[in-house]
Write an enzyme that holds these catalytic residues in place. Structure first.
Site, short mmCIF file in Angstrom:
data_model
loop_
_atom_site.label_atom_id
_atom_site.label_comp_id
_atom_site.label_asym_id
_atom_site.label_seq_id
_atom_site.Cartn_x
_atom_site.Cartn_y
_atom_site.Cartn_z
CB THR A 128 82.48 49.38 19.13
OG1 THR A 128 81.92 50.55 18.63
CG2 THR A 128 83.17 49.25 20.05
CG ASP A 129 82.36 53.56 15.78
OD1 ASP A 129 81.88 53.02 16.69
OD2 ASP A 129 81.79 54.19 14.93
CD GLU A 130 79.67 53.60 20.81
OE1 GLU A 130 79.62 53.55 22.11
OE2 GLU A 130 78.49 53.47 20.35
CE1 TYR A 153 79.33 47.83 23.59
CE2 TYR A 153 79.57 49.96 22.53
CZ TYR A 153 79.64 48.78 22.57
OH TYR A 153 79.79 48.17 21.39
CE LYS A 157 82.93 45.45 21.96
NZ LYS A 157 82.29 44.04 21.65
P1 NAD Z 1 73.15 42.27 20.48
O1 NAD Z 1 73.01 43.17 21.78
O2 NAD Z 1 72.13 42.49 19.34
O3 NAD Z 1 73.72 40.95 20.75
C1 NAD Z 1 74.60 40.67 21.84
C2 NAD Z 1 74.48 39.01 21.76
O4 NAD Z 1 75.24 38.58 22.92
C3 NAD Z 1 73.03 38.52 22.02
O5 NAD Z 1 72.69 37.34 21.58
C4 NAD Z 1 73.22 38.08 23.68
O6 NAD Z 1 72.20 36.96 23.93
C5 NAD Z 1 74.52 37.47 23.67
N1 NAD Z 1 75.22 37.53 24.93
C6 NAD Z 1 75.28 38.77 25.73
N2 NAD Z 1 76.01 38.23 26.89
C7 NAD Z 1 76.42 36.89 26.68
C8 NAD Z 1 77.11 36.06 27.45
N3 NAD Z 1 77.78 36.56 28.66
N4 NAD Z 1 77.38 35.00 26.91
C9 NAD Z 1 77.09 34.59 25.92
N5 NAD Z 1 76.27 35.33 25.05
C10 NAD Z 1 76.03 36.57 25.38
O7 NAD Z 1 74.73 42.97 20.04
P2 NAD Z 1 74.99 43.50 18.37
O8 NAD Z 1 74.46 44.73 18.14
O9 NAD Z 1 74.78 42.22 17.40
O10 NAD Z 1 76.59 43.40 18.53
C11 NAD Z 1 77.62 42.43 18.43
C12 NAD Z 1 78.89 42.63 18.71
O11 NAD Z 1 79.33 43.70 17.64
C13 NAD Z 1 79.23 43.44 20.29
O12 NAD Z 1 80.50 42.92 20.69
C14 NAD Z 1 79.06 44.82 19.92
O13 NAD Z 1 80.04 45.54 20.67
C15 NAD Z 1 79.88 44.78 18.32
N6 NAD Z 1 79.40 46.12 17.55
C16 NAD Z 1 78.26 46.48 17.35
C17 NAD Z 1 78.09 47.53 16.48
C18 NAD Z 1 76.55 48.08 16.33
O14 NAD Z 1 76.00 49.01 15.57
N7 NAD Z 1 75.33 47.08 16.82
C19 NAD Z 1 78.86 48.27 15.97
C20 NAD Z 1 80.30 47.71 16.12
C21 NAD Z 1 80.41 46.63 16.94
O1 DAU Z 2 79.26 53.10 16.80
C1 DAU Z 2 79.13 51.65 17.15
C2 DAU Z 2 78.27 51.45 18.39
O2 DAU Z 2 76.76 51.88 17.65
C3 DAU Z 2 78.26 49.96 18.76
O3 DAU Z 2 79.48 49.69 19.33
C4 DAU Z 2 76.96 49.82 19.77
O4 DAU Z 2 76.92 48.52 20.44
C5 DAU Z 2 75.75 50.49 19.07
O5 DAU Z 2 74.65 50.40 20.18
C6 DAU Z 2 75.73 51.59 18.48
O6 DAU Z 2 76.04 52.72 19.77
P1 DAU Z 2 75.14 54.17 19.68
O7 DAU Z 2 75.16 54.56 21.01
O8 DAU Z 2 75.96 54.95 18.46
O9 DAU Z 2 73.80 53.67 19.10
P2 DAU Z 2 72.21 53.99 19.27
O10 DAU Z 2 71.50 53.48 18.34
O11 DAU Z 2 72.26 53.73 20.75
O12 DAU Z 2 72.25 55.63 19.27
C7 DAU Z 2 72.64 56.07 17.87
C8 DAU Z 2 72.41 57.60 18.07
O13 DAU Z 2 71.07 57.82 18.17
C9 DAU Z 2 73.32 57.95 19.24
O14 DAU Z 2 73.86 59.50 19.01
C10 DAU Z 2 72.12 58.15 20.05
C11 DAU Z 2 70.91 58.57 19.28
N1 DAU Z 2 69.68 58.03 19.89
C12 DAU Z 2 69.42 56.71 20.40
C13 DAU Z 2 68.25 56.47 20.88
C14 DAU Z 2 68.20 54.73 21.53
C15 DAU Z 2 68.52 59.12 20.13
O15 DAU Z 2 68.57 60.20 19.68
N2 DAU Z 2 67.49 58.53 20.47
C16 DAU Z 2 67.27 57.22 20.98
O16 DAU Z 2 65.86 56.79 21.56
#
Ligand code: NAD
Ligand code: DAU
Length: 339
Positions: A128-130, A153, A157
């Site tokens: 992730t970018d984080e 988190y 990562k």
């Molecule tokens: P998500 O939370 O929607 O899904 C995670 C999945 O992993 C779920 O299906 C869960 O059941 C499974 N899981 C959790 N723990 C597990 C374990 N111990 N063993 C097997 N399966 C397990 O997550 P997402 O948003 O789809 O993110 C997927 C990946 O991409 C993550 O690695 C996250 O860090 C990365 N990522 C997410 C974003 C974003 O914006 N959502 C951005 C950049 C990177």
């Molecule tokens: O940048 C990549 C990441 O993006 C991934 O690695 C993470 O898995 C994914 O959860 C996401 O993280 P963020 O913390 O950026 O996403 P979130 O949707 O939780 O929040 C996006 C922005 O919105 C953040 O600045 C917090 C704000 N927010 C979020 C929620 C849930 C609110 O203001 N209100 C809310 O209720």
């Protein structure tokens, strides 16, 4: 046939990635390993099991369970591992970091050991970018920056990225890393900003905006992310990390207003609430490396992608209502008991 392990395939990005792979890579046979935590929804992949019975298999299990993972690798002899399984929600990591360390760090170590032992050709870690930390109002993240994660988190990562680096350096494992910005699109769990705001607006509930709503995220449609993961898996240089971003920086409040506008709901639903502790101010990705080296660029424009996404939630009300009610968690038992 290329034997591929996708972990976390019942989550948001994993579901979209499985759809993408099965449609666009007819010579890939995929095992989806997912623990079905609160974020994993087996319903998401039901159609795939029916449409691709010979190329798609589901295995329920924990990536941190070494014996289970070893047996799965011994059975399937994967040539490619795409690791998406993770605890993914920053707010939950603030409430409790333990499960983030177990899945996002120990789980990655277990998978890396299995990949080594069973001679997997390539391991791709979805990061992730984080991991880079937070930006001020200027500049963008590039791959040469130090890792400076700020939340439990992102620290978990970043730890995984360093483990991957160590296995490449020490054991000669062929591994690559993708680092992507904030995804949006279908099947996103309604705890993340965009689906949460859509669902709350549709239910006439308040929209909780953290702080002053001026924090910035760089949004990318999940289809673009999935295309990037496959590009890096196929063409990335071993040992390298690749940034992916959507060239769509937005303040949170802009997004919330756009959602309300699209749905024709009043801005009086917006409620500014206490800020997230340690809230990163701004993310923005420099993805010039993957564009230059692998020819990938984001293709979905944000306004169109957001409209399509909101419409998807409008069209799939039963999907998110079953999540809110908790009913989706009984799907596994309904599907797999008495078989
Ligand atoms: P998500 O939370 O929607 O899904 C995670 C999945 O992993 C779920 O299906 C869960 O059941 C499974 N899981 C959790 N723990 C597990 C374990 N111990 N063993 C097997 N399966 C397990 O997550 P997402 O948003 O789809 O993110 C997927 C990946 O991409 C993550 O690695 C996250 O860090 C990365 N990522 C997410 C974003 C974003 O914006 N959502 C951005 C950049 C990177
Ligand atoms: O940048 C990549 C990441 O993006 C991934 O690695 C993470 O898995 C994914 O959860 C996401 O993280 P963020 O913390 O950026 O996403 P979130 O949707 O939780 O929040 C996006 C922005 O919105 C953040 O600045 C917090 C704000 N927010 C979020 C929620 C849930 C609110 O203001 N209100 C809310 O209720």
């Amino acid at each position: 046939m290329t034997k591929v392990l996708v972990t976390g395939g019942c989550g948001f990005i994993g579901t979209n990635l499985l759809h993408y792979i099965l449609e666009h890579r007819p010579d890939w046979e995929v095992v989806n390993l997912d623990l079905l935590t609160y974020a994993g929804n087996l319903e998401n992949t039901h159609a795939l099991a029916e449409r691709y019975p010979s190329r798609y298999t589901f295995a329920r299990g924990d990536i941190a369970d070494a014996a289970f993972v070893d047996a799965l690798f011994a059975q399937h002899r994967f040539s490619l591992v795409l690791n998406l399984a993770a605890e993914s929600h920053v707010d939950r990591s603030i409430e409790g970091a333990g499960v983030f360390i177990r899945t996002n760090v120990v789980g990655v170590q277990v998978l890396l050991d299995a990949a080594r032992k069973h001679r997997t050709d390539r391991f791709l870690q979805v990061s992730t970018d984080e991991v880079y930390g937070s930006l001020g109002s200027q500049g963008r993240f590039h791959e040469g920056l130090p890792l400076e994660p700020n939340s439990p988190y992102s620290a978990s990562k970043a730890a995984a990225d360093l483990l991957v680096r160590a296995y490449i350096h020490t054991h000669g494992l062929d591994a690559v890393i993708t680092r992507c910005s904030n995804n949006y699109g279908p099947y996103q769990f309604p705890e993340k900003l965009i689906p949460l705001m859509v669902v709350n607006a549709l239910n006439n509930r308040e929209l909780p905006v953290y702080g002053d709503g001026r924090n910035v995220r760089d949004w990318i449609h999940v289809e673009d992310h999935c295309r990037g993961i496959v590009a890096v898996a196929e063409k990335g240089v071993t040992g390298q990390a690749y940034n992916l971003g959507g060239d769509a920086e937005k303040e949170n409040i802009e997004i919330v207003r756009a959602i309300l506008g699209h749905l024709g709901r009043p801005e009086t639903l917006i409620r500014f609430v206490k800020d997230r502790p340690g809230h990163d101010f701004r993310y923005a990705m420099d993805h010039s490396k993957i564009t230059r080296e692998l020819g990938w660029t984001p293709e979905v424009d944000f306004a169109g992608g957001l409209s399509r996404t909101i419409d998807w939630y409008l069209d799939h009300r039963p999907w998110w209502e079953r999540i809110i009610s908790g009913d989706y968690q009984h799907y596994y038992e309904r599907m797999y008991t008495n078989r």
